[in-house]
Design a protein around this motif. Sequence first.
Motif, short mmCIF file in Angstrom:
data_model
loop_
_atom_site.label_atom_id
_atom_site.label_comp_id
_atom_site.label_asym_id
_atom_site.label_seq_id
_atom_site.Cartn_x
_atom_site.Cartn_y
_atom_site.Cartn_z
N UNK A 23 -21.15 -14.30 -10.04
CA UNK A 23 -19.81 -15.17 -10.57
C UNK A 23 -20.04 -15.59 -11.94
N UNK A 24 -21.30 -16.39 -12.01
CA UNK A 24 -21.47 -17.14 -13.33
C UNK A 24 -22.66 -16.25 -14.13
N UNK A 25 -23.58 -15.58 -13.17
CA UNK A 25 -24.54 -14.85 -14.09
C UNK A 25 -24.98 -13.76 -12.92
N UNK A 30 -25.88 -14.25 -18.30
CA UNK A 30 -24.68 -14.88 -18.15
C UNK A 30 -23.49 -13.69 -18.30
N UNK A 31 -22.64 -13.99 -17.36
CA UNK A 31 -21.45 -12.73 -17.24
C UNK A 31 -20.49 -13.16 -18.60
N UNK A 32 -20.22 -12.04 -19.43
CA UNK A 32 -19.46 -12.36 -20.57
C UNK A 32 -18.16 -12.99 -20.16
N UNK A 33 -17.70 -14.07 -21.03
CA UNK A 33 -16.55 -14.83 -20.72
C UNK A 33 -16.50 -16.02 -20.05
N UNK A 34 -17.78 -16.35 -19.31
CA UNK A 34 -17.83 -17.38 -18.36
C UNK A 34 -17.89 -18.73 -19.01
N UNK A 35 -18.36 -18.85 -20.07
CA UNK A 35 -18.48 -20.12 -20.87
C UNK A 35 -17.01 -20.32 -21.24
N UNK A 66 -28.73 -22.85 -15.15
CA UNK A 66 -27.43 -22.24 -15.98
C UNK A 66 -27.56 -22.69 -17.57
N UNK A 67 -28.20 -23.88 -17.78
CA UNK A 67 -28.24 -24.04 -19.28
C UNK A 67 -29.14 -23.26 -19.95
N UNK A 68 -30.26 -22.89 -18.98
CA UNK A 68 -31.29 -21.61 -19.74
C UNK A 68 -30.51 -20.48 -20.14
N UNK A 69 -29.54 -20.11 -19.21
CA UNK A 69 -28.83 -18.73 -19.36
C UNK A 69 -27.47 -19.05 -20.40
N UNK A 70 -27.37 -20.13 -20.90
CA UNK A 70 -26.24 -20.52 -21.88
C UNK A 70 -25.20 -21.30 -21.25
N UNK A 71 -25.06 -21.58 -19.99
CA UNK A 71 -23.74 -22.30 -19.53
C UNK A 71 -24.37 -23.85 -19.45
N UNK A 271 -12.96 -7.85 6.34
CA UNK A 271 -13.11 -9.19 5.53
C UNK A 271 -12.10 -8.94 4.12
N UNK A 272 -10.95 -9.68 4.22
CA UNK A 272 -10.08 -9.33 3.40
C UNK A 272 -9.83 -10.63 2.34
N UNK A 273 -10.15 -10.34 1.07
CA UNK A 273 -9.86 -11.35 0.05
C UNK A 273 -8.47 -11.41 -0.35
N UNK A 274 -8.13 -12.70 -0.78
CA UNK A 274 -6.71 -12.85 -1.30
C UNK A 274 -6.39 -11.96 -2.50
N UNK A 275 -7.65 -11.95 -3.37
CA UNK A 275 -7.48 -11.33 -4.58
C UNK A 275 -8.79 -10.61 -4.80
N UNK A 276 -8.42 -9.90 -5.94
CA UNK A 276 -9.70 -9.04 -6.55
C UNK A 276 -9.55 -8.85 -7.94
N UNK A 277 -10.47 -9.32 -8.82
CA UNK A 277 -10.64 -9.14 -9.94
C UNK A 277 -11.98 -8.81 -10.52
N UNK A 278 -11.97 -8.40 -11.74
CA UNK A 278 -13.30 -7.97 -12.33
C UNK A 278 -14.42 -8.96 -12.36
N UNK A 279 -14.08 -9.92 -13.04
CA UNK A 279 -14.84 -11.09 -13.20
C UNK A 279 -14.11 -12.27 -13.54
N UNK A 280 -14.55 -13.64 -13.58
CA UNK A 280 -14.07 -14.76 -13.93
C UNK A 280 -13.73 -14.80 -15.41
N UNK A 281 -14.56 -14.00 -16.27
CA UNK A 281 -14.64 -13.97 -17.61
C UNK A 281 -13.45 -12.84 -18.22
N UNK A 282 -12.51 -12.35 -17.34
CA UNK A 282 -11.64 -11.42 -17.92
C UNK A 282 -10.14 -12.22 -18.10
#
Length: 282
Positions: A23-25, A30-35, A66-71, A271-282
């Motif tokens: 989710x974060x990395x 680090x996943x793009x857009x997380x910061x 997480x700081x080491x990765x840039x967050x 197992x049904x999520x309420x939502x699906x998204x590509x990443x939290x950075x989108x």
Amino acid sequence: MTTQKFSAISAPYKAILLDSYGVLRNHRGLIPGVVETVERLRKEGKVIRVLTNNAARSPEAAAKNLVKYGLHGIPAEEIITSGATTRHFLTHKIQAGKVAYLGTPQSAEYIFSAGLEAVAVADVDMARLDEIKAVAFLDDEGYDMNHDLNKLINLLRRCQVPVVVANTDLLYPVSANDVALATGSIARLAEYVLGRRFVSFGKPASQMFQFAIDSMAGQAPDLTPADILMVGDTLHTDILGGNTFGVSTALVLSGNTQPETAELEIRSSGILPDFVCSSIGD
């Protein structure tokens, strides 16, 4: 299967629970857009907690990682680890004695901080098993899969002591395409062989979610499950745990669940999520 933008998904909620890996990395960093997403959530007044099944690191060490990765925006007090819930159990249920563990010496810090003596399974004296008051599955590394696991099975055949599983994950990624057996898989194997049930912490167990809600009480005293969104990359831990606890869930496709197999995995698991998204950075 329709994916939605995380910015739209998260808008109605007062609190956001985030898994760490996936989710974060991920294996790329680090996943793009997380910061930017974390900064936006802060500006919107959201309460944030990171819930991780990684029992190898303390919250302080996890924050530094997480700081080491840039967050830089996630302090230790906002990180809930499965090791912390394990420590809580040991503190209240095991008054004194040695706890035998599978894992790295760093992961054993949770045992020491509970005021107990930690001994690696490899170092257990099989002639003095009366000293062992509990057994803990802590980390995916730090032991010999063949020798130490066989020794642990024999130890548990002779000792009727509490057994705790700090990390219920079944697999962990080692590259973009490959995985390895995680602590949860090893614990399940031992349960099957011994015909026993262990005490499991980490998602999907409810203790981490309750810990998170308790930790948010000062910032959001009127928080209810309806105000919370759990975001994770794994159906059987993050999404199942959130669903069971009664909070909304969002599956991201930036970690263990791949876009090309997500729909099939959801249908086959039930197992049904309420939502699906590509990443939290989108």
